[in-house]
Design an enzyme around this catalytic site. Structure first.
Site, PDB file in Angstrom:
ATOM      1  N   ILE A 149      55.255  18.999  28.291  1.00  0.00           N
ATOM      2  CA  ILE A 149      54.424  18.799  29.477  1.00  0.00           C
ATOM      3  C   ILE A 149      55.097  19.388  30.721  1.00  0.00           C
ATOM      4  CG2 ILE A 149      53.388  16.745  28.454  1.00  0.00           C
ATOM      5  CD1 ILE A 149      55.163  15.006  30.242  1.00  0.00           C
ATOM      6  N   ASP A 150      56.168  20.189  30.492  1.00  0.00           N
ATOM      7  CA  ASP A 150      57.022  20.602  31.611  1.00  0.00           C
ATOM      8  C   ASP A 150      56.581  21.866  32.339  1.00  0.00           C
ATOM      9  OD1 ASP A 150      57.840  22.703  29.854  1.00  0.00           O
ATOM     10  OD2 ASP A 150      59.595  21.577  29.179  1.00  0.00           O
ATOM     11  N   HIS A 155      49.711  18.036  24.467  1.00  0.00           N
ATOM     12  CA  HIS A 155      50.090  16.695  24.944  1.00  0.00           C
ATOM     13  C   HIS A 155      49.963  16.568  26.460  1.00  0.00           C
ATOM     14  CE1 HIS A 155      52.587  15.791  21.050  1.00  0.00           C
ATOM     15  NE2 HIS A 155      51.288  15.711  20.872  1.00  0.00           N
TER      16      HIS A 155
END
Ligand code: BJW
Length: 227
Positions: free
Chosen positions: A89-90, A105
């Site tokens: 999710i970065d 995600h």
């Protein structure tokens, strides 16, 4: 040649972003399974918000590493024939220049309103309960996928897995489904499968080929070979 690449936390480890299940992967003593659930959010939303606010701050200081860069370079060579499916999710794939990235995600930089469902850019720390720009309610959560929730883009992923020639999993432990099952789907449809990981994962025996080493080394080498 159509290529699907699944990435996990290990690809960002050398950017200083901690993984979930390696040593040191705990956050203030919590296992990810204890904070990344709708039940945890319902029980103690402040702890969950602090977890994601802290990670958002940490990721803002991180930079893509040579593994992210190599996948962006592979996309420049293969164009639409490469799809990166990330569990991360970065946002580091995009910051390296990748454009065809599916965030199964979710993304740290996006908020979702638990009142009206609208998605919006995270305006600041969610622990401060900012208002939803669509409905005004102060009920934003990170737009990420917790255990028991449906991952994003599964139909598109299934289609890509069914038509790819090569499937690679990079930096993922194979502990979380459905991502851990993608290698089986791809293999059933005739793809050659390869795992690039620091060490053996829970699903290593399922791959045709395995290369162990840090992502910053093994991923650029593999991308060079593919090109
Ligand atoms: C390096 C390295 C370096 C280190 N270089 N490598 C089938 C069987 C059993 C259970 C299930 C099943 N299907 C579904 C389930 C339930 C559940 C599940 O999988 N449970 C498991 C615990 C068994 N799955 C779900 O609930 C999923 N939803 C779902 O299936 O919906 C269907 C449905 C829903 C409702 C009704 C009906 C059907 C959702 C899963 C969501 C996971 N969410 C998280 C949090 C996301 C937000 C956040 O980031 O906080 O996703 S949990 C966490 O784990 C995160 C990650 O994306 C995910 C995977 O972790 P990852 O990336 O693999 O990291 P690590 O730390 O585990 O591994 C790192 C690896 O890198 C290691 O191998 C290292 O060696 C390596 N490494 N340094 C290269 N330098």
């Amino acid at each position: 040649m159509k290529v699907v690449v699944l990435t996990g936390a290990g690809i960002s480890a050398e950017s200083g972003v901690p993984t979930f299940r390696d040593a040191g992967g705990l956050w203030e003593g919590h296992r990810v399974e204890d904070v990344a659930t709708p039940e945890a959010f319902a029980r103690d939303s402040d702890t969950v918000q602090r977890f994601y606010d802290a990670r958002r701050h940490a990721v803002a200081l991180a930079e893509p590493n040579p593994a992210h860069d190599a996948l962006a370079g592979l996309e420049r060579a293969l164009g639409d024939d490469l799809l990166v499916v990330t569990q991360n999710i970065d946002g580091l794939h995009e910051r390296a220049g990748s454009q065809r990235v599916l965030h199964m995600h979710g993304e740290l930089s996006v908020a979702r309103c638990t009142a009206c469902g609208a998605r919006s850019p995270v305006p600041g720390d969610l622990i401060d309960r900012p208002a939803c720009p669509a409905c005004g309610e102060r009920m934003l959560r990170p737009d990420v996928v917790w255990f028991g929730e449906m991952p994003y883009g599964l139909d598109e992923i299934e289609q890509a897995l069914a038509s790819c020639d090569v499937f690679a999993a990079i930096g993922t432990s194979g502990a979380v489904y459905p991502a851990a099952g993608f290698v089986v789907t791809a293999a059933e449809h005739g793809a050659r499968t390869i795992e690039l990981n620091l060490a053996a994962s829970e699903i290593t025996p399922l791959f045709d080929e395995v290369r162990h080493g840090p992502a910053s080394i093994v991923v650029p080498d593999w991308c060079d070979e593919l090109r």
